[in-house]
Design a protein around this motif. Structure first.
Motif, PDB file in Angstrom:
ATOM      1  N   GLU A 162       0.843  -1.186   0.000  1.00 14.55           N
ATOM      2  CA  GLU A 162       0.000   0.000   0.000  1.00 14.55           C
ATOM      3  C   GLU A 162       0.884   1.245   0.000  1.00 14.55           C
ATOM      4  O   GLU A 162       1.970   1.240   0.593  1.00 14.55           O
ATOM      5  N   MET A 163       0.404   2.305  -0.617  1.00 14.06           N
ATOM      6  CA  MET A 163       1.187   3.532  -0.658  1.00 14.06           C
ATOM      7  C   MET A 163       1.474   4.052   0.757  1.00 14.06           C
ATOM      8  O   MET A 163       2.541   4.595   1.025  1.00 14.06           O
ATOM      9  N   GLY A 164       0.552   3.859   1.672  1.00  9.95           N
ATOM     10  CA  GLY A 164       0.747   4.302   3.054  1.00  9.95           C
ATOM     11  C   GLY A 164       1.885   3.600   3.767  1.00  9.95           C
ATOM     12  O   GLY A 164       2.385   4.080   4.784  1.00  9.95           O
ATOM     13  N   GLN A 165       2.302   2.458   3.258  1.00  4.97           N
ATOM     14  CA  GLN A 165       3.381   1.687   3.880  1.00  4.97           C
ATOM     15  C   GLN A 165       4.759   2.239   3.494  1.00  4.97           C
ATOM     16  O   GLN A 165       5.753   1.921   4.132  1.00  4.97           O
ATOM     17  N   THR A 166       4.816   3.074   2.476  1.00 10.17           N
ATOM     18  CA  THR A 166       6.070   3.733   2.140  1.00 10.17           C
ATOM     19  C   THR A 166       6.282   4.865   3.142  1.00 10.17           C
ATOM     20  O   THR A 166       5.320   5.434   3.657  1.00 10.17           O
ATOM     21  N   VAL A 220      13.045  14.534  14.773  1.00  8.72           N
ATOM     22  CA  VAL A 220      12.084  13.918  13.860  1.00  8.72           C
ATOM     23  C   VAL A 220      10.646  14.259  14.221  1.00  8.72           C
ATOM     24  O   VAL A 220      10.257  14.252  15.384  1.00  8.72           O
ATOM     25  N   VAL A 221       9.882  14.536  13.182  1.00  5.45           N
ATOM     26  CA  VAL A 221       8.424  14.594  13.248  1.00  5.45           C
ATOM     27  C   VAL A 221       7.961  13.305  12.586  1.00  5.45           C
ATOM     28  O   VAL A 221       8.345  13.010  11.459  1.00  5.45           O
ATOM     29  N   MET A 222       7.154  12.515  13.287  1.00  2.00           N
ATOM     30  CA  MET A 222       6.762  11.200  12.774  1.00  2.00           C
ATOM     31  C   MET A 222       5.253  11.106  12.636  1.00  2.00           C
ATOM     32  O   MET A 222       4.509  11.582  13.490  1.00  2.00           O
ATOM     33  N   ASP A 223       4.817  10.457  11.586  1.00  4.50           N
ATOM     34  CA  ASP A 223       3.406  10.252  11.269  1.00  4.50           C
ATOM     35  C   ASP A 223       2.898   9.008  12.011  1.00  4.50           C
ATOM     36  O   ASP A 223       3.383   7.903  11.787  1.00  4.50           O
ATOM     37  N   ARG A 224       1.919   9.193  12.888  1.00  2.00           N
ATOM     38  CA  ARG A 224       1.339   8.060  13.641  1.00  2.00           C
ATOM     39  C   ARG A 224       0.726   7.000  12.720  1.00  2.00           C
ATOM     40  O   ARG A 224       0.623   5.842  13.084  1.00  2.00           O
ATOM     41  N   GLN A 225       0.297   7.414  11.525  1.00  2.00           N
ATOM     42  CA  GLN A 225      -0.353   6.476  10.612  1.00  2.00           C
ATOM     43  C   GLN A 225       0.589   5.374  10.134  1.00  2.00           C
ATOM     44  O   GLN A 225       0.141   4.345   9.630  1.00  2.00           O
ATOM     45  N   LEU A 226       1.898   5.555  10.310  1.00  2.00           N
ATOM     46  CA  LEU A 226       2.842   4.487   9.955  1.00  2.00           C
ATOM     47  C   LEU A 226       2.614   3.247  10.815  1.00  2.00           C
ATOM     48  O   LEU A 226       2.919   2.134  10.403  1.00  2.00           O
ATOM     49  N   TYR A 227       2.047   3.430  11.997  1.00  7.55           N
ATOM     50  CA  TYR A 227       1.787   2.308  12.907  1.00  7.55           C
ATOM     51  C   TYR A 227       0.643   1.409  12.439  1.00  7.55           C
ATOM     52  O   TYR A 227       0.365   0.391  13.053  1.00  7.55           O
ATOM     53  N   ARG A 228       0.001   1.751  11.327  1.00  9.11           N
ATOM     54  CA  ARG A 228      -1.017   0.857  10.749  1.00  9.11           C
ATOM     55  C   ARG A 228      -0.368  -0.416  10.222  1.00  9.11           C
ATOM     56  O   ARG A 228      -1.048  -1.399   9.969  1.00  9.11           O
ATOM     57  N   TYR A 229       0.940  -0.376  10.023  1.00  4.61           N
ATOM     58  CA  TYR A 229       1.655  -1.468   9.347  1.00  4.61           C
ATOM     59  C   TYR A 229       2.698  -2.100  10.264  1.00  4.61           C
ATOM     60  O   TYR A 229       3.324  -1.412  11.066  1.00  4.61           O
ATOM     61  N   ALA A 230       2.890  -3.394  10.085  1.00  2.00           N
ATOM     62  CA  ALA A 230       3.939  -4.093  10.838  1.00  2.00           C
ATOM     63  C   ALA A 230       5.314  -3.640  10.380  1.00  2.00           C
ATOM     64  O   ALA A 230       6.249  -3.548  11.189  1.00  2.00           O
ATOM     65  N   PRO A 283       7.766   0.329  12.362  1.00  2.00           N
ATOM     66  CA  PRO A 283       7.682   1.747  12.692  1.00  2.00           C
ATOM     67  C   PRO A 283       8.135   2.055  14.123  1.00  2.00           C
ATOM     68  O   PRO A 283       8.718   3.102  14.380  1.00  2.00           O
ATOM     69  N   GLY A 284       7.907   1.142  15.047  1.00  2.00           N
ATOM     70  CA  GLY A 284       8.357   1.349  16.425  1.00  2.00           C
ATOM     71  C   GLY A 284       9.866   1.453  16.519  1.00  2.00           C
ATOM     72  O   GLY A 284      10.401   2.194  17.357  1.00  2.00           O
ATOM     73  N   ASP A 285      10.572   0.734  15.661  1.00  2.00           N
ATOM     74  CA  ASP A 285      12.033   0.825  15.645  1.00  2.00           C
ATOM     75  C   ASP A 285      12.499   2.147  15.054  1.00  2.00           C
ATOM     76  O   ASP A 285      13.517   2.698  15.468  1.00  2.00           O
ATOM     77  N   VAL A 286      11.744   2.670  14.088  1.00  2.00           N
ATOM     78  CA  VAL A 286      12.058   3.999  13.548  1.00  2.00           C
ATOM     79  C   VAL A 286      11.940   5.023  14.671  1.00  2.00           C
ATOM     80  O   VAL A 286      12.817   5.866  14.862  1.00  2.00           O
TER      81      VAL A 286
END
Length: 148
Positions: free
Chosen positions: A37-41, A107-117, A134-137
């Protein structure tokens, strides 16, 4: 930080570096290439304020940055996307290849990245992609703000 694999191993992070023959220039290209999915990038954008630089790691489906809102959140008077030469000066990496970790910027991080493993982002090199949780990021960066 030039050797991202060594950095990840030192921090005991599970990751995969995927080499590819083509340069992926957008979230759409990355999603199509990896069949995700594009959101996973997770592109790493570099923002320049009046006093410092920030890395903004967003989901590929983030849309447009609201710079007025980000200025308030980051408590700065001016904020814009850094120009290619500024990106290289601030990070040591070319625009489009800035790694998800190891760049040294707040860093400013997008919470929506946590939708993905796992998410897919830069390694510092144009023809490779980093896949990790994403948790490791978040763990390996100095996150100063979250969005969405």
């Amino acid at each position: 930080m030039r050797d991202i694999a060594a950095y990840l191993r030192e921090n005991q992070i599970l990751y995969e570096i995927i080499e590819h023959d083509v340069t992926l220039r957008s979230a759409q290209e990355g999603a199509a290439y990896f069949g995700i999915e594009m959101g996973q990038t997770a592109p790493t954008l570099i923002l320049k304020s009046d006093t410092e630089y920030f890395a903004m790691i967003v989901s590929g489906d983030y849309g447009h940055i609201d710079f007025e809102q980000m200025k308030d959140r980051l408590r700065c008077d001016q904020l814009k996307l850094a120009k290619p030469k500024e990106v290289e000066q601030a990070t040591g990496f070319a625009i489009g290849a800035v790694p998800l970790v190891g760049h040294g910027l707040p860093v400013v991080m997008d919470r929506q990245l946590y939708r993905y493993a796992h998410i897919y982002g830069g390694t510092g090199y144009a023809n490779s992609t980093l896949k990790l949780a994403p948790g490791d990021v978040e763990k390996l960066n100095r996150v100063v703000a979250m969005v969405r």
